[in-house]
Design a protein around this motif. Structure first.
Motif: not given
Length: 362
Positions: A179-181, A326-328, A334-335
Motif C-alpha cells: 500500500d505504501m509503495s 486515508h486509504a479508500t 486493490r491492495n
C-alpha cells in the motif's frame, strides 16, 4: 459522536484507548466472545453489547470494524444500512470476492469508508509523498521495497484459525508495504507480476516464509516488492522493518524505516510486539528496535503516533470533509488483489497478467 467498536481483541482495545485519549466518550464495543467483552469493559470502563443485534440497534454514527476478517462482509453490509461512517481494519476480507462485495456495497450506499493503513500517517512517508507530488525526483522509473518481520506475527496469526489458505505474508502483512509503495507511486497501474515464495520455516504452521516479486507498470516502471516474515523471534524488530528505494529521472529517495536508529539492549527480557490472547513468546528478547510497533508507542498510558493521527484525521474527515491520506475502500480492495496476484504467480510459477479476474483468486 456515538462510535461502535466491533471486535474487542488487541486491535479493538487499542482503538478504544486511542478514542478515549482523543476525548471521545460515547463508545460501546461488541465481540462474540463474552470474556473479551468483559475484559475491554473492565479495562476501559465502557459499555459492551451482549449480541450483534443489540450492536446494530445502538445506532452508531460511526463504527470501527476490527473483528476477524471473515466477519467484515456481513458487518459492513449491516452497518451500511444504518448509514454509519466506517473505518475497517485491513484487509477488507481475505477472500477476493468478499472484498469485492464489500467495496460494491460501500459504493452503492455512497459511504466514504476508510481502510486502516497506519503508515500513511507517519511523518517520514508524508514528507516523501510531498516531494514526489512536487516532482523533486522527476518521473519515477523504479522502486525497490523490502519488508522484514519477526516470525511472532505469523505464528500468532495462524494459530488463531484453521482457515489459513490466504494467511500469507503478502495478504496479511506485505499489504502494508505494498500500500505504501502504491500510494507513493500514485497514478501508476500494474500490468503484470512475477513472484516466488518458500515455506522452509513456517510451512509447519500452514503459511509461507517469504514472497519476492517484480511488478511491471503500464508506463514501463518496474517495482520489486519483497517480504519475509520468518525472521527469528529474537530479531530486535518487534514487528515491522521497511526499506523503500525510489528512483526517478532526476533524483532518488532512499527510505530506511527499519528502526535500527533506536536500540534498547537490556538484561530484562522485552515482550512480544504483537501479543494476541493465547500467544506465548517462548524465547526471550533482550534487544529491541524501539518504535517498530506500527500503531505507535505508549506514554502516560496513552497511545502516541500514527494510529492516533489516523483516528483523529478520520474524525476530521467525517465531521468536516477534511481531505486526509486515508486509504479508500477501493484502494484496500486493490491492495488485496495485488497481494493475492503475487501469491498466485508464486503458486503457478509464471507471470500473472493484470488486471486479473477475481474468480481466478479463489
Amino acid at each position: 459522536m456515538r462510535t461502535l467498536i466491533l471486535g474487542a481483541g488487541s486491535i479493538g482495545s487499542r482503538h478504544v484507548k486511542n478514542l478515549l485519549s482523543l476525548g471521545v466518550r460515547d463508545i460501546a464495543a461488541y465481540d462474540s466472545d463474552r470474556f473479551a467483552r468483559r475484559r475491554i469493559s473492565d479495562e476501559y470502563n465502557i459499555p459492551t453489547l451482549d449480541d450483534y443485534a443489540s450492536a446494530l440497534a445502538w445506532e452508531p454514527a460511526a463504527a470501527i470494524i476490527c473483528s476477524p476478517s471473515d466477519l467484515h462482509l456481513s458487518q459492513a453490509r449491516n452497518l451500511l444500512s444504518t448509514g454509519s461512517h466506517l473505518f475497517i481494519e485491513k484487509p477488507l476480507a481475505t477472500v477476493a470476492q468478499e472484498s469485492f462485495k464489500i467495496l460494491k456495497a460501500i459504493e452503492a450506499n455512497g459511504i466514504d469508508a476508510c481502510v486502516g493503513y497506519t503508515n500513511r500517517f507517519r511523518r517520514r512517508f508524508l514528507a516523501v509523498k510531498g516531494k514526489l507530488q512536487s516532482g523533486q525526483i522527476g518521473k519515477v522509473t523504479g522502486v525497490v521495497t523490502r519488508a522484514f518481520m519477526n516470525r511472532m506475527v505469523p505464528i500468532a496469526t495462524v494459530q488463531r484459525t484453521n482457515q489459513r489458505k490466504n494467511l500469507t505474508p503478502m495478504v496479511v502483512s506485505g499489504t502494508h508495504a505494498l500500500d505504501m509503495s502504491m500510494w507513493l507511486m500514485e497514478g501508476k497501474t500494474p500490468v503484470s507480476v512475477y513472484a516466488c515464495s518458500n515455506d522452509l520455516v513456517l510451512g509447519k504452521y500452514g503459511t509461507k516464509d517469504s514472497t519476492f516479486g517484480i511488478f511491471t507498470m503500464e508506463d514501463g516502471t518496474i517495482w520489486s516488492m519483497s517480504i519475509s516474515w520468518a525472521l527469528p523471534m529474537n530479531w530486535p524488530g518487534a514487528v515491522y522493518g521497511l526499506e523503500i528505494g525510489i528512483v526517478g529521472t532526476k533524483g532518488v529517495i532512499d527510505i530506511e524505516d527499519t528502526h535500527r536508529d533506536l536500540v534498547l539492549a537490556s538484561e530484562i527480557p522485552q515482550g512480544a510486539g504483537y501479543d494476541p490472547e493465547g500467544f506465548n513468546l517462548d524465547q526471550p528478547r533482550h534487544v529491541d528496535f524501539l518504535t517498530s510497533y506500527p500503531p505507535g508507542d505508549l506514554y502516560n498510558d496513552q497511545l502516541w503516533g500514527p494510529m492516533r493521527e489516523e483516528t483523529n484525521a478520520w474524525f476530521g474527515r467525517v465531521y468536516t470533509g477534511l481531505e486526509t491520506p486515508h486509504a479508500t475502500a477501493a484502494e484496500g480492495h486493490r491492495n488485496l488483489i495485488l497481494t493475492m496476484a503475487m501469491d498466485l504467480s508464486a503458486d503457478r510459477g509464471e507471470i500473472v497478467e493484470l488486471p486479473i479476474d477475481i474468480k481466478d483468486l479463489g
